[in-house]
Write a protein that holds these residues in place. Structure first.
Motif, PDB file in Angstrom:
ATOM      1  N   GLU A  81     -11.696   6.878 -11.672  1.00  0.00           N
ATOM      2  CA  GLU A  81     -11.511   8.104 -10.823  1.00  0.00           C
ATOM      3  C   GLU A  81     -10.646   8.256  -9.943  1.00  0.00           C
ATOM      4  OE1 GLU A  81     -15.524   9.112  -9.468  1.00  0.00           O
ATOM      5  OE2 GLU A  81     -16.341   8.714 -11.339  1.00  0.00           O
ATOM      6  N   SER A  82     -10.288   7.167  -9.275  1.00  0.00           N
ATOM      7  CA  SER A  82      -9.125   7.155  -8.191  1.00  0.00           C
ATOM      8  C   SER A  82      -7.962   6.860  -8.633  1.00  0.00           C
ATOM      9  CB  SER A  82      -9.643   6.627  -6.951  1.00  0.00           C
ATOM     10  OG  SER A  82     -10.084   5.040  -7.133  1.00  0.00           O
ATOM     11  N   ASP A  83      -7.358   6.736  -9.819  1.00  0.00           N
ATOM     12  CA  ASP A  83      -6.076   6.212 -10.057  1.00  0.00           C
ATOM     13  C   ASP A  83      -5.181   6.802  -9.506  1.00  0.00           C
ATOM     14  OD1 ASP A  83      -6.653   8.586 -11.507  1.00  0.00           O
ATOM     15  OD2 ASP A  83      -5.371   7.802 -13.347  1.00  0.00           O
ATOM     16  N   SER A  84      -5.089   8.140  -9.115  1.00  0.00           N
ATOM     17  CA  SER A  84      -4.010   8.697  -8.456  1.00  0.00           C
ATOM     18  C   SER A  84      -3.810   8.123  -7.146  1.00  0.00           C
ATOM     19  CB  SER A  84      -4.308  10.318  -8.440  1.00  0.00           C
ATOM     20  OG  SER A  84      -5.313  10.609  -7.716  1.00  0.00           O
ATOM     21  N   LEU A  85      -4.764   7.745  -6.522  1.00  0.00           N
ATOM     22  CA  LEU A  85      -4.692   7.142  -5.117  1.00  0.00           C
ATOM     23  C   LEU A  85      -4.085   5.796  -5.261  1.00  0.00           C
ATOM     24  CD1 LEU A  85      -8.350   7.751  -3.690  1.00  0.00           C
ATOM     25  CD2 LEU A  85      -6.263   8.834  -3.170  1.00  0.00           C
ATOM     26  N   ILE A  86      -4.120   4.955  -6.176  1.00  0.00           N
ATOM     27  CA  ILE A  86      -3.580   3.666  -6.411  1.00  0.00           C
ATOM     28  C   ILE A  86      -1.956   3.846  -6.914  1.00  0.00           C
ATOM     29  CG2 ILE A  86      -3.328   1.841  -7.939  1.00  0.00           C
ATOM     30  CD1 ILE A  86      -6.408   1.885  -8.566  1.00  0.00           C
ATOM     31  N   VAL A  87      -1.722   4.919  -7.556  1.00  0.00           N
ATOM     32  CA  VAL A  87      -0.376   5.208  -7.536  1.00  0.00           C
ATOM     33  C   VAL A  87       0.353   5.765  -6.483  1.00  0.00           C
ATOM     34  CG1 VAL A  87       1.354   6.875  -8.940  1.00  0.00           C
ATOM     35  CG2 VAL A  87      -0.715   5.817 -10.331  1.00  0.00           C
ATOM     36  N   ALA A  88      -0.497   6.546  -5.702  1.00  0.00           N
ATOM     37  CA  ALA A  88       0.179   7.000  -4.449  1.00  0.00           C
ATOM     38  C   ALA A  88       0.249   5.974  -3.507  1.00  0.00           C
ATOM     39  CB  ALA A  88      -0.613   8.162  -3.960  1.00  0.00           C
ATOM     40  N   SER A  89      -0.440   5.049  -3.488  1.00  0.00           N
ATOM     41  CA  SER A  89      -0.492   4.031  -2.309  1.00  0.00           C
ATOM     42  C   SER A  89       0.725   3.222  -2.620  1.00  0.00           C
ATOM     43  CB  SER A  89      -1.798   3.106  -2.362  1.00  0.00           C
ATOM     44  OG  SER A  89      -1.902   2.425  -3.344  1.00  0.00           O
ATOM     45  N   LEU A  90       0.901   2.950  -4.016  1.00  0.00           N
ATOM     46  CA  LEU A  90       2.196   2.106  -4.132  1.00  0.00           C
ATOM     47  C   LEU A  90       3.346   2.800  -4.064  1.00  0.00           C
ATOM     48  CD1 LEU A  90       1.099  -0.009  -7.487  1.00  0.00           C
ATOM     49  CD2 LEU A  90       1.363  -0.572  -5.201  1.00  0.00           C
ATOM     50  N   VAL A 130      11.607  -7.328   1.409  1.00  0.00           N
ATOM     51  CA  VAL A 130      11.682  -8.623   1.090  1.00  0.00           C
ATOM     52  C   VAL A 130      13.334  -9.273   1.176  1.00  0.00           C
ATOM     53  CG1 VAL A 130      11.797 -10.373  -0.989  1.00  0.00           C
ATOM     54  CG2 VAL A 130      10.025  -8.542  -0.974  1.00  0.00           C
ATOM     55  N   GLU A 131      13.453 -10.097   1.857  1.00  0.00           N
ATOM     56  CA  GLU A 131      14.838 -10.459   2.504  1.00  0.00           C
ATOM     57  C   GLU A 131      15.722  -9.556   2.674  1.00  0.00           C
ATOM     58  OE1 GLU A 131      16.445 -13.214  -0.704  1.00  0.00           O
ATOM     59  OE2 GLU A 131      14.760 -14.392  -0.730  1.00  0.00           O
ATOM     60  N   GLU A 132      15.221  -8.753   3.775  1.00  0.00           N
ATOM     61  CA  GLU A 132      16.013  -7.900   4.291  1.00  0.00           C
ATOM     62  C   GLU A 132      16.350  -6.366   3.632  1.00  0.00           C
ATOM     63  OE1 GLU A 132      19.370  -9.613   6.205  1.00  0.00           O
ATOM     64  OE2 GLU A 132      18.276 -10.995   7.282  1.00  0.00           O
ATOM     65  N   PHE A 133      15.853  -6.414   2.364  1.00  0.00           N
ATOM     66  CA  PHE A 133      16.113  -5.201   1.611  1.00  0.00           C
ATOM     67  C   PHE A 133      14.676  -4.453   1.639  1.00  0.00           C
ATOM     68  CE2 PHE A 133      19.659  -7.799   0.018  1.00  0.00           C
ATOM     69  CZ  PHE A 133      20.498  -6.609   0.015  1.00  0.00           C
ATOM     70  N   ASP A 134      14.600  -3.274   1.610  1.00  0.00           N
ATOM     71  CA  ASP A 134      13.308  -2.634   1.170  1.00  0.00           C
ATOM     72  C   ASP A 134      13.300  -1.767   0.029  1.00  0.00           C
ATOM     73  OD1 ASP A 134      12.664  -2.822   4.136  1.00  0.00           O
ATOM     74  OD2 ASP A 134      13.779  -1.169   4.589  1.00  0.00           O
ATOM     75  N   TYR A 135      12.100  -2.086  -0.618  1.00  0.00           N
ATOM     76  CA  TYR A 135      11.857  -1.574  -1.928  1.00  0.00           C
ATOM     77  C   TYR A 135      10.788  -0.598  -2.210  1.00  0.00           C
ATOM     78  CZ  TYR A 135      14.719  -5.819  -3.316  1.00  0.00           C
ATOM     79  OH  TYR A 135      15.691  -6.718  -3.442  1.00  0.00           O
ATOM     80  N   THR A 136      10.923   0.415  -2.737  1.00  0.00           N
ATOM     81  CA  THR A 136       9.955   1.307  -3.109  1.00  0.00           C
ATOM     82  C   THR A 136       9.775   1.248  -4.825  1.00  0.00           C
ATOM     83  OG1 THR A 136      11.527   3.323  -3.224  1.00  0.00           O
ATOM     84  CG2 THR A 136      10.237   2.818  -1.174  1.00  0.00           C
ATOM     85  N   PHE A 137       8.565   1.832  -5.126  1.00  0.00           N
ATOM     86  CA  PHE A 137       8.067   1.654  -6.368  1.00  0.00           C
ATOM     87  C   PHE A 137       7.772   3.060  -7.107  1.00  0.00           C
ATOM     88  CE2 PHE A 137       6.955  -2.541  -4.990  1.00  0.00           C
ATOM     89  CZ  PHE A 137       7.690  -3.290  -5.868  1.00  0.00           C
ATOM     90  N   SER A 138       8.217   3.131  -8.270  1.00  0.00           N
ATOM     91  CA  SER A 138       7.756   4.588  -9.089  1.00  0.00           C
ATOM     92  C   SER A 138       7.087   3.838 -10.487  1.00  0.00           C
ATOM     93  CB  SER A 138       9.172   5.193  -9.492  1.00  0.00           C
ATOM     94  OG  SER A 138       8.713   6.090 -10.616  1.00  0.00           O
ATOM     95  N   VAL A 139       5.648   4.171 -10.363  1.00  0.00           N
ATOM     96  CA  VAL A 139       4.951   3.769 -11.381  1.00  0.00           C
ATOM     97  C   VAL A 139       5.210   4.295 -12.583  1.00  0.00           C
ATOM     98  CG1 VAL A 139       2.510   3.433 -11.999  1.00  0.00           C
ATOM     99  CG2 VAL A 139       3.138   3.009  -9.644  1.00  0.00           C
ATOM    100  N   ASN A 140       5.377   3.585 -13.709  1.00  0.00           N
ATOM    101  CA  ASN A 140       5.564   4.004 -14.867  1.00  0.00           C
ATOM    102  C   ASN A 140       4.122   4.093 -15.696  1.00  0.00           C
ATOM    103  OD1 ASN A 140       8.397   4.291 -14.422  1.00  0.00           O
ATOM    104  ND2 ASN A 140       8.897   2.326 -15.209  1.00  0.00           N
ATOM    105  N   LYS A 141       3.392   3.070 -15.869  1.00  0.00           N
ATOM    106  CA  LYS A 141       2.420   2.838 -16.420  1.00  0.00           C
ATOM    107  C   LYS A 141       1.175   2.242 -15.775  1.00  0.00           C
ATOM    108  CE  LYS A 141       3.016   1.889 -21.063  1.00  0.00           C
ATOM    109  NZ  LYS A 141       3.228   1.102 -22.219  1.00  0.00           N
ATOM    110  N   LEU A 142      -0.031   2.888 -15.878  1.00  0.00           N
ATOM    111  CA  LEU A 142      -1.071   2.221 -15.141  1.00  0.00           C
ATOM    112  C   LEU A 142      -2.203   2.225 -16.160  1.00  0.00           C
ATOM    113  CD1 LEU A 142      -2.612   1.385 -12.369  1.00  0.00           C
ATOM    114  CD2 LEU A 142      -3.263   3.858 -12.111  1.00  0.00           C
ATOM    115  N   ILE A 143      -2.764   0.924 -16.546  1.00  0.00           N
ATOM    116  CA  ILE A 143      -3.694   0.766 -17.364  1.00  0.00           C
ATOM    117  C   ILE A 143      -4.955   0.211 -16.683  1.00  0.00           C
ATOM    118  CG2 ILE A 143      -4.409  -0.546 -19.439  1.00  0.00           C
ATOM    119  CD1 ILE A 143      -1.335  -0.733 -20.390  1.00  0.00           C
ATOM    120  N   ILE A 144      -5.887   0.847 -16.941  1.00  0.00           N
ATOM    121  CA  ILE A 144      -6.969   0.688 -16.183  1.00  0.00           C
ATOM    122  C   ILE A 144      -8.068   0.023 -17.010  1.00  0.00           C
ATOM    123  CG2 ILE A 144      -8.868   1.113 -14.471  1.00  0.00           C
ATOM    124  CD1 ILE A 144      -7.132   3.146 -13.163  1.00  0.00           C
TER     125      ILE A 144
END
Length: 148
Positions: free
Chosen positions: A104-113, A120-134
């Protein structure tokens, strides 16, 4: 004399590649060990609660995260492994939780990521979720974006 120097250079090259493979394998094993420890702790802590309930509920058992665009960003296996470990650490609290609540809260998981920055090693990374399989095993596939 020249042959000895060439042989020594070849020896250093072979030793370096072998040592790099060992480091990568060790980091992968350490990541897997920490993931299994987190999973074990979460499942043990929730085991008491589940034993008290008479209704058998389906729970989350593990989280699998994959960075899909490692070649585009030229991310090596070590950094990709660290990113996957950081994301699994971020989501470890959902292991052992009821599957219906998490679904029910899959959108919260995507939003939190997508709203968190991982460093990691002085670089900042953000993610764009393509696929979420629950299911019992959550599978997340995402593209990484690097910001300096």
């Amino acid at each position: 004399m020249v042959g000895g120097v060439i042989a020594y250079c070849i020896l250093l090259y072979m030793y370096g590649t072998m040592y790099e493979d060992l480091i990568i394998r060790t980091n992968h094993m350490q990541s897997e060990i920490s993931q299994l420890r987190n999973q074990n702790e979460s499942l043990l802590s929730d085991n008491d609660e589940l034993n008290e309930k008479s209704v058998k509920q389906v729970t989350i058992e593990s989280i699998s995260f994959t960075v899909e665009n490692t070649e585009e960003l030229r991310i090596d296996r070590l950094i990709a492994g660290k990113l996957e470990e950081l994301v699994q650490e971020e989501l470890k609290h959902i292991i052992g939780k009821d599957l219906s609540i998490i679904a029910e809260s899959d959108s919260l998981i995507v939003a939190s990521l997508e709203n968190k920055t991982f460093t990691v090693e002085e670089f900042d990374y953000t993610f764009s979720v393509n696929k979420l399989i629950i299911s019992n095993n959550i599978k997340i596939m995402a593209d990484a974006k690097r910001s300096a």
